[in-house]
Each structure stands twice: as C-alpha cells, then as structure tokens.
Design a protein around this motif. Structure first.
Motif, short mmCIF file in Angstrom:
data_model
loop_
_atom_site.label_atom_id
_atom_site.label_comp_id
_atom_site.label_asym_id
_atom_site.label_seq_id
_atom_site.Cartn_x
_atom_site.Cartn_y
_atom_site.Cartn_z
N ASP A 466 0.71 -1.24 0.05
CA ASP A 466 -0.02 0.06 -0.04
C ASP A 466 0.84 1.41 -0.16
O ASP A 466 0.43 2.27 -0.66
CB ASP A 466 -1.06 -0.10 0.88
CG ASP A 466 -1.91 -1.10 1.10
OD1 ASP A 466 -2.14 -1.56 -0.24
OD2 ASP A 466 -2.68 -1.52 2.14
N LEU A 467 2.05 1.20 0.64
CA LEU A 467 2.79 2.39 0.79
C LEU A 467 3.51 2.62 -0.59
O LEU A 467 3.59 3.57 -1.08
CB LEU A 467 3.84 2.42 1.89
CG LEU A 467 4.84 3.49 1.99
CD1 LEU A 467 4.10 4.72 2.17
CD2 LEU A 467 5.84 3.13 3.19
N THR A 468 4.00 1.64 -1.06
CA THR A 468 4.88 1.70 -2.65
C THR A 468 3.71 2.07 -3.57
O THR A 468 4.13 2.94 -4.39
CB THR A 468 5.67 0.49 -2.86
OG1 THR A 468 4.42 -0.73 -2.85
CG2 THR A 468 6.67 0.16 -2.04
N GLN A 469 2.60 1.70 -3.47
CA GLN A 469 1.72 2.10 -4.30
C GLN A 469 1.00 3.54 -4.42
O GLN A 469 1.14 4.14 -5.33
CB GLN A 469 0.27 1.23 -4.44
CG GLN A 469 -0.55 1.26 -5.69
CD GLN A 469 0.06 0.88 -6.79
OE1 GLN A 469 0.95 0.69 -6.91
NE2 GLN A 469 -0.67 1.20 -7.95
N ALA A 470 1.25 3.78 -3.05
CA ALA A 470 0.71 5.53 -2.63
C ALA A 470 1.72 6.14 -3.35
O ALA A 470 1.76 7.22 -4.13
CB ALA A 470 0.46 5.55 -1.30
N VAL A 471 3.02 5.94 -3.14
CA VAL A 471 4.26 6.66 -3.30
C VAL A 471 4.01 6.77 -5.04
O VAL A 471 4.38 7.89 -5.64
CB VAL A 471 5.43 5.99 -2.97
CG1 VAL A 471 6.63 6.61 -3.73
CG2 VAL A 471 5.71 6.11 -1.49
N ARG A 472 3.92 5.69 -5.57
CA ARG A 472 3.94 5.08 -7.08
C ARG A 472 2.86 6.44 -7.65
O ARG A 472 3.19 7.13 -8.82
CB ARG A 472 3.80 3.92 -7.61
CG ARG A 472 3.74 3.74 -8.90
CD ARG A 472 3.27 2.52 -9.54
NE ARG A 472 3.49 1.29 -8.59
CZ ARG A 472 4.62 0.80 -8.79
NH1 ARG A 472 5.59 1.02 -9.88
NH2 ARG A 472 5.01 -0.40 -8.03
N VAL A 473 1.57 6.36 -7.29
CA VAL A 473 0.61 7.32 -7.51
C VAL A 473 0.87 8.43 -7.28
O VAL A 473 0.73 9.53 -8.13
CB VAL A 473 -0.75 6.74 -7.02
CG1 VAL A 473 -1.83 7.89 -7.63
CG2 VAL A 473 -0.92 5.44 -7.56
N SER A 474 1.40 9.01 -6.48
CA SER A 474 2.00 10.18 -6.02
C SER A 474 2.74 10.91 -6.83
O SER A 474 2.86 12.16 -7.06
CB SER A 474 2.29 10.35 -4.60
OG SER A 474 1.33 10.05 -3.56
N ILE A 475 3.88 10.29 -7.16
CA ILE A 475 5.07 10.72 -8.08
C ILE A 475 4.68 10.35 -9.63
O ILE A 475 5.24 11.19 -10.26
CB ILE A 475 6.27 10.36 -7.58
CG1 ILE A 475 6.50 8.72 -7.92
CG2 ILE A 475 6.73 10.43 -6.20
CD1 ILE A 475 7.96 8.25 -7.61
#
Ligand code: GLU
Length: 504
Positions: A466-475
């Motif tokens: 969930d964290l990596t996906q949130a980072v991915r979507v954010s950047i």
C-alpha cells in the motif's frame, strides 16, 4: 484427320490468316520501320525480382513481397533485383518511384541490381513486337473503343464471354493493303496477340499451388497499346526473359492471366517460360465477418509510411510478415526465441494458399515480443531516431531490459511519450497522506534491496504494497509503472520530494 474443334470453336477463326512469309515481313516493316532485331537471350541464372508500379507510396503488400523475395533469393543463392513497372501512365503518380525506393530503404530491403524502368525499354519491346508480327503471332487492330463496346454488347446479348476472338476479331485477317490504307488515313492501332493454337488448356507447375491449368486464352489480347507501350503481360514476358528471372513470385491477382503469359512466351521464344511461377496469396483484412483486400482508401496501414510514422521497429514488421507467409514460422520462433530470423528456412512449400489476415493487434503483440528482446542500446538508437530525445525517458526505457523477463509493454515508439509523460511534467494527483512517513524519512539508495528494506522498516501499521503504491501514484500519477525505485532515481531526490509534498 478429324480435328475436335467444331462449331463452337471454329478452326477458321483460330488459325492465323494464311499470309506468306513475305507479306508478314512487309507488315512488320510497315508497322515498325525503326525497330531493330531483338537482343540475344542472356545466360540463365538464379534471380528473383520485385516489380512494383509507382502508383503512390509503398504498399504493405509490396513490402511483404519484396522481403519474401529477398529471403527466397538468399535461400536459393540467387540475386534479387528491382524493376519499376511504369507502363501505366494513367496510374503513375509524381515521385512514385522515389517513394518506392525510399520505402524499401526504410525497411532495409537490399537489391543486388536495379533493372530500371519499363518506360525506358520501348525499343526492346518494339523489336520483339516486330518479330511477332513477322512470324504471324501478332497483328494491328484499328477498332475504336466504340467498335469494341458494340461487339461486347453483342456477345453479352448472345450470352457469350466477351472478347476479341473468333468472328469478333475483325482486324485479324487484315492484309497488307488494308493495313496500309488504314495507316495512311491516320487510324490509330494497337497490337494484338494472334491466339493460334486450339489447345484445350495451358498448364504449369506453381511453386506455391502445385499443378495448375487454365483454359487456353482465345481472346486476342492487346500486347502494345495505341501509344506503343506494352501492358503488363508483354512487358513481363519480355523483361523476365531478358533479365534472366528464374522465379516469378507475384500476387495471386495475376493467376487468371498466367495462360496469356505462357502463350506469349511460347510465341516469342518457342518454349515454355524459363522461370518458375509462384503465386502468393493476397493479404486481407476482416470486415463485417468477410475477408477483403487491404485497401489504400480504407486502411491507414496500407501504406508502409504509416508503420514508420507510428514507430514500429522494422524488425517487428518483418517478424509479422514471416508469420503471415510461412506457416511454420511461429513454431520456429517459439523454439528459437532469440535467434535472428535469417536463420529460419523460408520455403515455398510452407507459404500456404489461403489469404492471410492482417491484424494490427497481432502485429502489436509480436512487436512487444520483438522489442522485449532488444538490447538497451538498440532501443536507445531506434527511439532517438524516432525523435524521442528526452534523457529521462531514454533512461526509463532501459528499466528491466536485458534480463530473463524483460518488459513487454511497448509495441511502437509512438506509445513512449505518453507512457512516460510523468517524467517530463509532474502529474496532477490528489491528496495521499499515507506518503508522509516516506517523505519524512526520505533517503536515496543506490541498491534496490537496501531501499526495499528501508521501505519495510517504515511499514508498521500499513502494508508495504500500500505504501509503495501510494508513492507510485503520488509521483507518477499512474497505477502501474516500471520499477518504482528506478523511476525515483531517474526523477531525482528533489523532484520526488516535491511531488510527494504536494500530496499531503
Ligand atoms: N507491377 C506488377 C504489380 O505491381 C508486378 C507483378 C509481378 O511481380 O510480376 O503487381
């Protein structure tokens, strides 16, 4: 002895008029006062050719024929040459020849020889035409289009297959005096073939279709038009003989006129053609459940320029042509995923006679495979040639290449700018406060495993995914991208932080 050609096929109209040798010679001289004797026959050799007409841009069908002829020429240790068939001036477009040459060049099709344009060979055609008249195999026809139309209507009314034959071949028996008189009154003429043998069928061994035969062509077809230029039939037979072609590999649209070509060859050279014929199936597309030929009007991809503009690698197009035209190619590719196609044994026997269907989705699928097998530097070169020069994008294209499981996400270079637009401009993204922990502790890692261990250490109450996906979507603004750690490295620490901050 009783001949078996009776009423329906009266012998009197199929036998050449009984002109003396002298009359025929005079007739030939009258029609072709300036023509010389035909050149002597060249030595035999193994030679394949492609003979396109300069009627627009290079057609995907012509490219396929050229590529396959090149392969076959190599497989038979023969030469491959290009001849421009520009005798149909009505269909020719300006710059047509240059378009063809440029097209072949773009797809890396190499010729061993250039046999020139047919429009430059009128003297040779006239020499052979004169010889045919002198031997009683051809005659001038003075009929006007109106005469021909009238005769056609008459035959249709009688439920006959229309043609310039039998009693309708009215100019066939014209003697020297009649001809002289018509010429001096300025009447225009074309030259017709004197179909003179009452043979039932014409047969040949086709390298793709096997034993073939067609009814003998009784129509006294035109071999020189009124402007003195030969249509395809005569130019083909003369040229492929004089250029020592050993294999005439052409589209199946020429099948119905093959009898004509063989008859002409017999009359010209007292022999069967000196080449093998191989009639290729025509490539089609599926439309409303039916197959139809690829059309320049309806199909954007009919012209090969389209593939270049879309950024399909040449290797992908070749891969697809091989798949379309050799039934065992796909099996070979599965067994030999990384071998160059030149190691494949392309054979006439495996060509098949059904029209293959051109399917862009299949091409895209194959192209993704082809691109996935390319090296980083091959991709960089092709993409730069296509006009994509942004450093970040070029770096991103290297992610997951030259590995056991390379990425298969690109079918053509035109997809690349959109795929990586987030590297060039920051995407618009919504709020995503989960990323705060990531931003607050941000560190740059030069080893992926270390980075991942660090991410894990941040995930106390949330899942790593969930964290990596949130980072991915954010950047990136995307749900899926190539490897996140690599993408971060390309963007650089400052940019990643700025983008994360905007999501808080
Ligand atoms: N000009 C013909 C075409 O473009 C050539 C056919 C042949 O190869 O003989 O279809």
């Amino acid at each position: 002895m009783k001949k078996n050609n009776t009423d329906k096929n009266p012998e009197k109209t199929l036998t050449p008029p009984p002109f003396s040798e002298k009359t025929l010679k005079d007739l030939a001289e009258l029609l072709f006062p300036n023509a010389g004797v035909p050149p002597s026959l060249p030595a035999k050799r193994i030679a394949f050719r492609i003979a396109p007409s300069p009627t627009g841009s290079l057609h995907i069908g012509s490219l396929a024929m050229a590529f396959v002829n090149r392969l076959l020429a190599d497989a038979h240790k023969g030469v491959f040459f290009l001849r421009i068939e520009d005798t149909d001036k009505k269909r020719e477009v300006e710059g047509g020849t240059e378009n063809l040459m440029r097209g072949f060049d773009q797809f890396g099709i190499k010729f061993d020889e250039f046999a020139g344009k047919q429009s430059e060979r009128t003297e040779i055609y006239h020499a052979f035409a004169k010889q045919l008249v002198g031997q009683g195999h051809a005659y001038p026809c003075f009929c006007t289009p109106e005469d021909l139309e009238k005769s056609r209507e008459e035959q249709i009314a009688k439920k006959e297959t229309p043609g310039y034959k039998h009693e309708y071949a009215v100019c066939r028996g014209l003697g020297l005096d009649d001809t002289k008189q018509k010429l001096s009154s300025g009447m225009k003429w074309c030259l017709r073939f004197m179909s003179d043998v009452t043979q039932a069928r014409v047969s040949w061994q086709d390298l793709i279709r096997g034993e073939m035969s067609l009814p003998y062509q009784e129509n006294n077809f035109v071999i020189l038009k009124k402007d003195g230029i030969p249509p395809y039939n005569f130019a083909h037979v003369v040229d492929d003989t004089m250029m020592s072609t050993s294999h005439v590999v052409r589209g199946e649209e020429w099948l119905p006129s093959t009898a004509e070509h063989i008859q002409l060859h017999r009359a010209l050279f007292s022999d069967e053609p000196s080449w093998h014929y191989a009639h290729f199936p025509v490539t089609c597309v599926q439309e409303n459940g039916n197959k139809r030929k690829i059309s320049k009007r309806k199909d954007v991809f009919a012209a090969t320029d389209w593939f270049i503009a879309q950024g399909y690698p040449v290797a992908s197009i070749k891969e697809y042509i091989l798949t379309l035209f050799n039934t065992n190619y796909e099996m070979w590719r599965i067994a030999n995923p990384t071998n160059p196609y030149t190691e494949f044994d392309f054979k006439f026997e495996n060509i098949g006679t059904n029209s293959p269907l051109f399917d862009l989705q299949k091409l895209d699928y194959l192209s993704r495979e082809v691109i996935s097998r390319m090296t980083k530097s091959e991709i960089r070169e092709l993409v730069t040639e296509f006009g994509i020069t942004d450093d970040k994008i070029l770096l991103a294209l290297e992610i997951d290449r030259e590995t056991q499981k390379p990425r298969k996400d690109i079918a053509k270079w035109s997809e690349v700018p959109e795929m990586f637009d987030y590297l060039v401009t920051a995407p618009k993204t919504g709020k995503n406060p989960i990323v705060k922990v990531y931003l607050d502790n941000y560190k740059t890692f030069s080893i992926r495993e270390e980075w991942f261990a660090w991410v894990k250490s941040l995930c106390i109450e949330i899942k790593v995914k969930d964290l990596t996906q949130a980072v991915r979507v954010s950047i990136t603004g995307r749900e899926s991208t190539p490897d996140l750690w690599e993408i971060q490295n390309i963007l650089g620490e400052d940019e990643v932080k700025t983008r994360l901050r905007r999501c808080l």
